[in-house]
Scaffold this motif. Structure first.
Motif, PDB file in Angstrom:
ATOM      1  N   VAL A 110       0.834  -1.205   0.000  1.00  0.00           N
ATOM      2  CA  VAL A 110       0.000   0.000   0.000  1.00  0.00           C
ATOM      3  C   VAL A 110       0.871   1.257   0.000  1.00  0.00           C
ATOM      4  N   LYS A 111       1.820   1.303   0.912  1.00  0.00           N
ATOM      5  CA  LYS A 111       2.677   2.481   1.074  1.00  0.00           C
ATOM      6  C   LYS A 111       3.450   2.809  -0.202  1.00  0.00           C
ATOM      7  N   ASN A 112       3.810   1.785  -0.966  1.00  0.00           N
ATOM      8  CA  ASN A 112       4.606   1.983  -2.169  1.00  0.00           C
ATOM      9  C   ASN A 112       3.769   2.039  -3.445  1.00  0.00           C
ATOM     10  N   GLY A 113       2.459   2.139  -3.310  1.00  0.00           N
ATOM     11  CA  GLY A 113       1.578   2.389  -4.443  1.00  0.00           C
ATOM     12  C   GLY A 113       1.311   1.220  -5.367  1.00  0.00           C
ATOM     13  N   TYR A 114       1.513  -0.003  -4.908  1.00  0.00           N
ATOM     14  CA  TYR A 114       1.201  -1.159  -5.747  1.00  0.00           C
ATOM     15  C   TYR A 114      -0.314  -1.323  -5.838  1.00  0.00           C
ATOM     16  N   ALA A 115      -0.797  -1.751  -6.993  1.00  0.00           N
ATOM     17  CA  ALA A 115      -2.239  -1.866  -7.237  1.00  0.00           C
ATOM     18  C   ALA A 115      -2.871  -2.983  -6.407  1.00  0.00           C
ATOM     19  N   SER A 116      -2.118  -4.037  -6.149  1.00  0.00           N
ATOM     20  CA  SER A 116      -2.641  -5.133  -5.333  1.00  0.00           C
ATOM     21  C   SER A 116      -1.502  -6.018  -4.875  1.00  0.00           C
ATOM     22  N   MET A 117      -1.827  -6.869  -3.915  1.00  0.00           N
ATOM     23  CA  MET A 117      -0.902  -7.893  -3.434  1.00  0.00           C
ATOM     24  C   MET A 117      -1.593  -9.232  -3.638  1.00  0.00           C
ATOM     25  N   LEU A 118      -0.946 -10.106  -4.351  1.00  0.00           N
ATOM     26  CA  LEU A 118      -1.484 -11.444  -4.620  1.00  0.00           C
ATOM     27  C   LEU A 118      -0.662 -12.472  -3.869  1.00  0.00           C
ATOM     28  N   TRP A 119      -1.256 -13.622  -3.606  1.00  0.00           N
ATOM     29  CA  TRP A 119      -0.522 -14.737  -3.018  1.00  0.00           C
ATOM     30  C   TRP A 119      -1.260 -16.017  -3.330  1.00  0.00           C
ATOM     31  N   GLU A 120      -0.589 -17.138  -3.078  1.00  0.00           N
ATOM     32  CA  GLU A 120      -1.199 -18.448  -3.256  1.00  0.00           C
ATOM     33  C   GLU A 120      -0.715 -19.367  -2.157  1.00  0.00           C
ATOM     34  N   THR A 121      -1.449 -20.445  -1.966  1.00  0.00           N
ATOM     35  CA  THR A 121      -1.029 -21.481  -1.022  1.00  0.00           C
ATOM     36  C   THR A 121      -1.460 -22.820  -1.594  1.00  0.00           C
ATOM     37  N   ALA A 122      -0.879 -23.873  -1.094  1.00  0.00           N
ATOM     38  CA  ALA A 122      -1.226 -25.210  -1.567  1.00  0.00           C
ATOM     39  C   ALA A 122      -2.692 -25.501  -1.257  1.00  0.00           C
ATOM     40  N   ASP A 123      -3.345 -26.223  -2.151  1.00  0.00           N
ATOM     41  CA  ASP A 123      -4.777 -26.500  -1.955  1.00  0.00           C
ATOM     42  C   ASP A 123      -5.047 -27.375  -0.736  1.00  0.00           C
ATOM     43  N   ASN A 124      -4.036 -28.083  -0.251  1.00  0.00           N
ATOM     44  CA  ASN A 124      -4.230 -28.912   0.945  1.00  0.00           C
ATOM     45  C   ASN A 124      -3.750 -28.228   2.229  1.00  0.00           C
ATOM     46  N   ASN A 125      -3.288 -26.983   2.135  1.00  0.00           N
ATOM     47  CA  ASN A 125      -2.814 -26.254   3.308  1.00  0.00           C
ATOM     48  C   ASN A 125      -3.990 -25.486   3.924  1.00  0.00           C
ATOM     49  N   LYS A 126      -4.856 -26.236   4.581  1.00  0.00           N
ATOM     50  CA  LYS A 126      -6.093 -25.674   5.146  1.00  0.00           C
ATOM     51  C   LYS A 126      -5.804 -24.636   6.231  1.00  0.00           C
ATOM     52  N   ARG A 127      -4.764 -24.851   7.001  1.00  0.00           N
ATOM     53  CA  ARG A 127      -4.417 -23.877   8.044  1.00  0.00           C
ATOM     54  C   ARG A 127      -4.107 -22.516   7.431  1.00  0.00           C
ATOM     55  N   ALA A 128      -3.314 -22.511   6.365  1.00  0.00           N
ATOM     56  CA  ALA A 128      -2.981 -21.251   5.692  1.00  0.00           C
ATOM     57  C   ALA A 128      -4.230 -20.624   5.084  1.00  0.00           C
ATOM     58  N   GLN A 129      -5.098 -21.432   4.506  1.00  0.00           N
ATOM     59  CA  GLN A 129      -6.323 -20.902   3.905  1.00  0.00           C
ATOM     60  C   GLN A 129      -7.197 -20.216   4.959  1.00  0.00           C
ATOM     61  N   ARG A 130      -7.331 -20.836   6.124  1.00  0.00           N
ATOM     62  CA  ARG A 130      -8.109 -20.208   7.204  1.00  0.00           C
ATOM     63  C   ARG A 130      -7.455 -18.899   7.639  1.00  0.00           C
ATOM     64  N   PHE A 131      -6.128 -18.900   7.734  1.00  0.00           N
ATOM     65  CA  PHE A 131      -5.408 -17.692   8.115  1.00  0.00           C
ATOM     66  C   PHE A 131      -5.656 -16.572   7.105  1.00  0.00           C
TER      67      PHE A 131
END
Length: 147
Positions: A110-131
């Motif tokens: 945000v501070k550096n003016g980027y339009a968005s922040m994207l990320w991905e996680t493994a489809d079986n990493n349910k803990r990360a998905q909840r986070f």
């Protein structure tokens, strides 16, 4: 647990290398990278030109890291960040470390003016998905492929 989130520095290289190996080899079960390649990647990120790493520090020990890479989105006609990694050492999971690292990436974007922040996680990493859902993330419409 009192944790300080900050950008990675040259003096973090040894601990960062160890954490990255835990993440790559132990957590994701990927092959052990060549030492020179891992060293080169850390060096690129320390320059903060093509990406940046944030670390979570407790006392003198690093407890996690997050990596942002800088790129472009044609559909947004703008620069974006990709949070390629967010890793917390096993003994610090369930604490505020992940939130601190995630928020550092988000604030930097945000501070550096980027339009968005994207990320991905493994489809079986349910803990990360909840986070990520807890942090306000929404699952996108795109499928990820690799070759």
């Amino acid at each position: 647990m009192s944790v300080r989130i900050r950008t990675a520095q040259q003096e973090d290289t040894a601990q960062l290398r160890s954490l990255m190996l835990e993440y790559i080899v132990d957590f994701y079960k990927s092959p052990h990278p060549e030492d020179e390649k891992l060293k080169a990647l850390i060096s690129v990120l320390l320059k903060r030109e093509r990406g940046i790493q944030f670390v979570a520090e407790h006392g003198e020990e690093l407890k996690g890291f997050a990596t942002l890479y800088f790129t472009y989105s044609t559909t947004r006609v703008a620069e974006i960040t990709v949070m390629n990694d967010l890793y917390v050492a096993e003994d610090s999971r369930g604490t505020a470390v992940a939130e601190g690292l995630f928020n550092a990436c988000k604030e930097y974007s945000v501070k550096n003016g980027y339009a968005s922040m994207l990320w991905e996680t493994a489809d079986n990493n349910k803990r990360a998905q909840r986070f990520y859902e807890k942090m306000g993330g929404k699952q996108g419409n795109f499928l990820t492929y690799s070759i």
